[in-house]
Design an enzyme around this catalytic site. Sequence first.
Site, PDB file in Angstrom:
ATOM      1  N   LYS A 189      68.274  22.634 117.586  1.00 41.47           N
ATOM      2  CA  LYS A 189      68.038  24.062 117.348  1.00 41.47           C
ATOM      3  C   LYS A 189      69.212  24.701 116.643  1.00 41.47           C
ATOM      4  O   LYS A 189      69.085  25.730 116.005  1.00 41.47           O
ATOM      5  CB  LYS A 189      67.895  24.783 118.690  1.00 41.47           C
ATOM      6  CG  LYS A 189      66.647  24.461 119.421  1.00 41.47           C
ATOM      7  CD  LYS A 189      66.664  25.164 120.781  1.00 41.47           C
ATOM      8  CE  LYS A 189      66.129  24.223 121.816  1.00 41.47           C
ATOM      9  NZ  LYS A 189      65.991  24.791 123.135  1.00 41.47           N
ATOM     10  N   LYS A 195      70.672  14.122 115.694  1.00 44.38           N
ATOM     11  CA  LYS A 195      69.535  14.565 116.492  1.00 44.38           C
ATOM     12  C   LYS A 195      68.917  15.833 115.921  1.00 44.38           C
ATOM     13  O   LYS A 195      69.625  16.689 115.408  1.00 44.38           O
ATOM     14  CB  LYS A 195      70.028  14.870 117.919  1.00 44.38           C
ATOM     15  CG  LYS A 195      69.315  14.057 118.972  1.00 44.38           C
ATOM     16  CD  LYS A 195      69.769  14.457 120.348  1.00 44.38           C
ATOM     17  CE  LYS A 195      68.657  15.191 121.063  1.00 44.38           C
ATOM     18  NZ  LYS A 195      68.830  15.253 122.516  1.00 44.38           N
ATOM     19  N   LYS A 228      81.021  20.917 121.530  1.00 39.55           N
ATOM     20  CA  LYS A 228      80.674  22.335 121.353  1.00 39.55           C
ATOM     21  C   LYS A 228      81.916  23.190 121.202  1.00 39.55           C
ATOM     22  O   LYS A 228      81.912  24.166 120.457  1.00 39.55           O
ATOM     23  CB  LYS A 228      79.849  22.848 122.541  1.00 39.55           C
ATOM     24  CG  LYS A 228      78.397  22.408 122.512  1.00 39.55           C
ATOM     25  CD  LYS A 228      77.586  23.205 123.517  1.00 39.55           C
ATOM     26  CE  LYS A 228      76.149  22.739 123.597  1.00 39.55           C
ATOM     27  NZ  LYS A 228      75.380  23.416 124.635  1.00 39.55           N
TER      28      LYS A 228
END
Length: 337
Positions: free
Chosen positions: A204, A201, A113
């Site tokens: 969102k 994956k 991230k």
Amino acid sequence: MERPRVLSGVQPTGSLHLGNWLGAIRNWTALQENHETFFCVVDLHAITTPHDPKRLAENTLSTAALYVACGIDPSKCTIFVQSHISAHSELCWLLNCVTPLNWLERMIQFKEKSIKQGENVSVGLLDYPVLMASDILLYDADFVPVGEDQKQHLELARDIAQQRINARFGSNKENNILKVPKPLILKMGSRIMSLSDGQRKMSKSDENESSRINLLDPPELVRKKIKRAKTDPHMGLEFGNPERPEAENLLGIYAILTNKTQDLAQKECSEMGWGKFKPLLTDATISALEPIQEKYKKLRENPEDLYLILNKGKNKAEETAQNTLYRVRKALGFLSP
Ligand code: TRP
């Protein structure tokens, strides 16, 4: 006999998708029958990356509504909002002070991230796993159902509880302060992949809207997204061929949504081309989402019911959380107020 306790949560970032449902929430509904279950909407985690304050409350509410719409039964489970229980932030601080910095710096999700985000990485993003450890440890959870990608975070929670709190501050082996939780990694459906890339994956945060099916997508949109979904040049759907991640993923979704075993689904589709399979998958998806969307709509039309559920959840969660927080405060030697 006390039932084993389970805690899990999902972030209220944007709308929940098929991966959240099949990978997480659907498994929770099975656990609620014979476990004592706590399910929270982890809104404090949602601000570890830049967020929109105008949408946080609405996203929190809609996530809670989706829990219930997906079959989480408020008469069997404690459903609550993380930020409504201040003990999460308080325990997080106490655990921060005993957690080595390098344990956090080596977390895979943090590294990924922070690379994505560039320079504006907050201390909160680094601290994310300690807050998650607090969520879990506050409720003396025996098991934590999580996806493969959260395993490292759960290990951290175990290490903090065992090595940093119990071993250092517990008076003897019997008298442990924090319960050490175990991961519950559920195999089937635990990795629902993106529709545009079978090796990533479903997420969102993917910029491509067509890479995921949201639980609230209307039938027409579901149809469009599945039509666009990535395929391969082979005939027949199959499991277990490493060269065909898209077949693996879409056939897997089909099997779960139609309640068929993998064997049965594979047999049914082994000679089908993509052109024939996709409409089948589309119908299965639309009819699986229909009852969820209906229930969701009703819940949102009567917001009082939802507020009542969250308030009841808050009261129950608060009691348990305060107990644990008290034990930790005491063990660390704080003066009682
Ligand atoms: N980090 C989890 C995820 O992204 C969400 C989460 C926060 C969680 N706190 C938790 C999951 C406690 C299980 C238990 O999926």
